[in-house]
Scaffold this motif. Structure first.
Motif, PDB file in Angstrom:
ATOM      1  N   GLN A   4      32.409 -21.984   5.458  1.00  0.00           N
ATOM      2  CA  GLN A   4      32.150 -21.916   6.895  1.00  0.00           C
ATOM      3  C   GLN A   4      30.705 -22.294   7.141  1.00  0.00           C
ATOM      4  N   PHE A   6      27.578 -22.809   9.744  1.00  0.00           N
ATOM      5  CA  PHE A   6      27.119 -22.293  11.023  1.00  0.00           C
ATOM      6  C   PHE A   6      25.617 -22.516  11.154  1.00  0.00           C
ATOM      7  N   LEU A  19      20.943 -25.058   8.994  1.00  0.00           N
ATOM      8  CA  LEU A  19      22.363 -24.783   8.864  1.00  0.00           C
ATOM      9  C   LEU A  19      22.603 -23.973   7.603  1.00  0.00           C
ATOM     10  N   CYS A  21      25.911 -22.516   5.049  1.00  0.00           N
ATOM     11  CA  CYS A  21      27.317 -22.644   4.693  1.00  0.00           C
ATOM     12  C   CYS A  21      27.646 -21.499   3.753  1.00  0.00           C
ATOM     13  N   ARG A 115      34.912 -25.759   8.127  1.00  0.00           N
ATOM     14  CA  ARG A 115      34.829 -26.168   9.517  1.00  0.00           C
ATOM     15  C   ARG A 115      33.400 -26.586   9.823  1.00  0.00           C
ATOM     16  N   THR A 117      29.951 -27.489  12.199  1.00  0.00           N
ATOM     17  CA  THR A 117      29.128 -26.877  13.228  1.00  0.00           C
ATOM     18  C   THR A 117      28.411 -27.992  13.985  1.00  0.00           C
TER      19      THR A 117
END
Length: 123
Positions: A4, A6, A19, A21, A115, A117
């Motif tokens: 994920q 973000f 970022l 992960c 996913r 971002t």
């Protein structure tokens, strides 16, 4: 492995973002990790990669000198520090993991994808 990414957001040109992960699983420390991005209407492209130990990194020419990737295996997390951001850096950013201790810039090298971002850089 589940990933994920973000930390995205809206930033002015010249600004910075970091970022992260986050990965699940006990074997994160054995995976090579990569960052990719996809801008609207464009194909996904390689951004950066880091080896399992963090000792080797590799960057796309377009981000070299501005972006830095690192990892903390104890936290199962890989980072992408982005500085001197440009409007052309606007994209959805993805992290990916490969069952290999090497690094590579090609998508097919990676086995797991998270996913994305959104990063938006305004001029």
């Amino acid at each position: 492995v589940q990933l994920q990414a973000f930390g995205g957001g809206l930033v002015q040109a010249g600004g910075s973002l970091r970022l992260s992960c986050a990965a699940s699983g006990r074997t994160f420390g054995t995976y090579g990790m990569g960052w990719f991005r996809q801008a609207p209407g464009k194909e996904r492209e390689f951004v950066a990669a880091i080896s399992w130990s963090g000792s080797s990194t590799y960057y796309a020419d377009s981000v070299k000198g501005r972006f830095t990737t690192s990892r903390d295996n104890a936290r199962n997390t890989v980072y992408l520090q982005m500085t001197s951001l440009k409007p052309e850096d606007t994209a959805v950013y993805y992290c990916a993991a490969a069952r290999s201790r090497d690094i590579a810039s090609t998508e097919r090298f990676y086995d797991y994808w998270g996913r994305g971002t959104q990063v938006t850089v305004s001029s």
